[in-house]
Design an enzyme around this catalytic site. Structure first.
Site, PDB file in Angstrom:
ATOM      1  N   GLN A  28      27.195  13.087   8.806  1.00  0.00           N
ATOM      2  CA  GLN A  28      26.768  14.088   7.831  1.00  0.00           C
ATOM      3  C   GLN A  28      27.934  14.752   7.104  1.00  0.00           C
ATOM      4  O   GLN A  28      27.798  15.181   5.970  1.00  0.00           O
ATOM      5  CB  GLN A  28      25.933  15.174   8.518  1.00  0.00           C
ATOM      6  CG  GLN A  28      24.531  14.729   8.905  1.00  0.00           C
ATOM      7  CD  GLN A  28      23.718  15.859   9.493  1.00  0.00           C
ATOM      8  OE1 GLN A  28      24.246  16.915   9.845  1.00  0.00           O
ATOM      9  NE2 GLN A  28      22.429  15.660   9.608  1.00  0.00           N
ATOM     10  N   TYR A  55      27.132   7.356  18.271  1.00  0.00           N
ATOM     11  CA  TYR A  55      27.106   8.329  17.183  1.00  0.00           C
ATOM     12  C   TYR A  55      27.878   7.774  15.979  1.00  0.00           C
ATOM     13  O   TYR A  55      29.072   7.483  16.068  1.00  0.00           O
ATOM     14  CB  TYR A  55      27.710   9.668  17.618  1.00  0.00           C
ATOM     15  CG  TYR A  55      26.959  10.369  18.729  1.00  0.00           C
ATOM     16  CD1 TYR A  55      25.673   9.983  19.096  1.00  0.00           C
ATOM     17  CD2 TYR A  55      27.540  11.424  19.422  1.00  0.00           C
ATOM     18  CE1 TYR A  55      24.990  10.630  20.109  1.00  0.00           C
ATOM     19  CE2 TYR A  55      26.861  12.081  20.441  1.00  0.00           C
ATOM     20  CZ  TYR A  55      25.591  11.681  20.785  1.00  0.00           C
ATOM     21  OH  TYR A  55      24.929  12.317  21.803  1.00  0.00           O
ATOM     22  N   GLN A 178      21.954  14.998  31.006  1.00  0.00           N
ATOM     23  CA  GLN A 178      21.965  15.582  29.662  1.00  0.00           C
ATOM     24  C   GLN A 178      20.590  15.412  29.028  1.00  0.00           C
ATOM     25  O   GLN A 178      20.269  14.385  28.450  1.00  0.00           O
ATOM     26  CB  GLN A 178      23.042  14.931  28.789  1.00  0.00           C
ATOM     27  CG  GLN A 178      23.200  15.649  27.463  1.00  0.00           C
ATOM     28  CD  GLN A 178      24.369  15.146  26.647  1.00  0.00           C
ATOM     29  OE1 GLN A 178      24.210  14.809  25.468  1.00  0.00           O
ATOM     30  NE2 GLN A 178      25.537  15.079  27.249  1.00  0.00           N
ATOM     31  N   PRO A 208      19.717  22.915  22.005  1.00  0.00           N
ATOM     32  CA  PRO A 208      19.247  24.213  22.513  1.00  0.00           C
ATOM     33  C   PRO A 208      18.616  25.081  21.428  1.00  0.00           C
ATOM     34  O   PRO A 208      17.904  26.032  21.738  1.00  0.00           O
ATOM     35  CB  PRO A 208      20.529  24.853  23.066  1.00  0.00           C
ATOM     36  CG  PRO A 208      21.635  24.224  22.272  1.00  0.00           C
ATOM     37  CD  PRO A 208      21.194  22.803  22.053  1.00  0.00           C
ATOM     38  N   ALA A 210      16.651  23.623  19.113  1.00  0.00           N
ATOM     39  CA  ALA A 210      15.549  22.787  18.609  1.00  0.00           C
ATOM     40  C   ALA A 210      15.840  22.276  17.199  1.00  0.00           C
ATOM     41  O   ALA A 210      15.067  22.502  16.256  1.00  0.00           O
ATOM     42  CB  ALA A 210      14.223  23.543  18.663  1.00  0.00           C
ATOM     43  N   GLN A 292      29.606  28.505  11.583  1.00  0.00           N
ATOM     44  CA  GLN A 292      28.463  28.370  12.485  1.00  0.00           C
ATOM     45  C   GLN A 292      28.902  28.532  13.933  1.00  0.00           C
ATOM     46  O   GLN A 292      28.228  29.182  14.738  1.00  0.00           O
ATOM     47  CB  GLN A 292      27.793  27.017  12.284  1.00  0.00           C
ATOM     48  CG  GLN A 292      27.110  26.845  10.939  1.00  0.00           C
ATOM     49  CD  GLN A 292      26.626  25.429  10.707  1.00  0.00           C
ATOM     50  OE1 GLN A 292      27.301  24.467  11.059  1.00  0.00           O
ATOM     51  NE2 GLN A 292      25.444  25.293  10.122  1.00  0.00           N
ATOM     52  N   GLU A 295      29.727  32.229  14.988  1.00  0.00           N
ATOM     53  CA  GLU A 295      28.554  33.024  15.333  1.00  0.00           C
ATOM     54  C   GLU A 295      27.912  32.567  16.643  1.00  0.00           C
ATOM     55  O   GLU A 295      27.527  33.385  17.481  1.00  0.00           O
ATOM     56  CB  GLU A 295      27.533  32.963  14.196  1.00  0.00           C
ATOM     57  CG  GLU A 295      27.960  33.722  12.956  1.00  0.00           C
ATOM     58  CD  GLU A 295      28.265  35.186  13.256  1.00  0.00           C
ATOM     59  OE1 GLU A 295      27.412  35.861  13.880  1.00  0.00           O
ATOM     60  OE2 GLU A 295      29.358  35.650  12.898  1.00  0.00           O
TER      61      GLU A 295
END
Length: 335
Positions: A28, A55, A178, A208, A210, A292, A295
């Protein structure tokens, strides 16, 4: 700074918020942005990093390895995985056969630029390979010093039990599982968690938040925000579809006053909720932007009282997925 927890009953300590690059690195976001996120994670005290060979078809491992180059190796905990198809996706480029495990670890080490990984994980259970063969291969990987610990991902309670029995006979132990786990997705609680806890496995949980739904940014009756995962055609949109139902989005908005009363953002509440459970060794977070992470790490060390935990349950109600049968691996190897 981010707190540490023991990985299951092992002596290895990992950061309770672990940085993962599943839907980001090599897919991405560009390499420079990915590196910036990794550097920010390190600055924030995150030393545990989770990836997998599948990945971005091995590109994510390469990006992570490059981003960590020059760091003191002993100060990092690097996790990767094997099972899903990689490379040209030939008949032996998938699964948990001895051939694929051995070739998998060697490829991962080369891409990550390290002599060993701290945790090597079976990314799913392989019904096409005898469990004895798989566990013997993992035992040999450990004895060769290429992995310090072995874990699994999305295995059922019965598979974890059988795997641990064989591992013990072969001179090592499984230390982690996992699974997907969040306030919305609790399928491991009934069977996987009790078995794992009894056998000494900690949970390194993915998603975590979703897939970002628990951040509250997806509003019922409105189009997803531009640039969000729900608009990403490279894989993100497909993964989040299950949570984009109107009843789920409406329930999630009921968490907003709960988070505000606790002095948290909704993302921080989602992470803190997961970390209240002592069977969780770490929660994996990804990021496409460094801010991100800044925070999200504020959830580390947060203690939610019983009233807040009850309020989360009341807000989400019956949209929570609890069916233990949802923990499963493909019956056939993916082509």
């Amino acid at each position: 700074m981010v707190a540490y927890r023991h990985l299951g009953s092992s002596g290895l300590k990992v950061t309770e918020i672990t940085y993962g690059n599943w839907l980001t690195h090599g897919s991405q976001i560009e390499a420079d942005a990915a590196t910036a996120c990794v550097r920010t994670a390190l600055d924030l005290g995150i030393t545990s990093f989770d990836t997998a060979d599948v990945y971005a078809n091995t590109a994510a491992e390469e990006v992570l390895g490059a981003a960590l180059k020059g760091e003191r190796r002993e100060s990092l905990e690097i996790f990767t995985k094997v099972y899903w198809p990689v490379g040209p996706k030939g008949p032996n480029d998938v699964g948990l056969s001895r051939k694929h495990v051995m070739e998998g670890i060697n490829g991962s080490l080369r891409r990550l630029g390290t002599d060993y990984v701290d945790l090597y994980q079976a990314h799913r259970y392989d019904y096409a390979t005898p469990l004895e063969e798989t566990m013997q291969a993992f035992a040999d990987v450990v004895r060769a010093g290429k992995a310090l610990y072995i874990g699994v991902s999305e295995w059922t309670a019965e598979q974890i039990d059988a795997g641990q029995q064989l591992a013990s006979q072969m001179g090592f132990r499984l230390v982690s599982n996992q699974p997907q786990y969040s306030a919305l997705y609790r399928v491991i609680e009934e069977r996987v968690v009790p078995t794992s806890t009894a056998l000494g496995l900690g949970q390194i949980v993915w998603s975590p938040m979703a897939e970002g739904v628990l951040t509250g940014k997806y509003l019922p009756g409105q189009a997803p925000p531009p640039g969000s995962r729900a608009t990403d055609d490279k894989g993100g949109k497909q993964m989040i579809e299950a949570w984009m139902r109107q009843e789920v989005l409406t329930a999630v908005q009921r968490l907003r006053p709960v988070a505000e009363q606790a002095g948290l953002t909704m993302a921080q509440l989602a992470l803190a909720w997961v970390l209240q459970h002592d069977f969780v060794s770490a929660a994996i977070v990804g990021a496409s932007r460094p801010e991100q992470l800044v925070e999200n790490v504020k959830a580390s060390g947060v203690v939610l009282d019983e009233d807040v935990m009850a309020a989360v349950d009341a807000a989400l109600g019956d949209v929570v997925e609890r069916d233990p049968a949802r923990t499963r691996s493909p019956e056939q190897r993916p082509a």
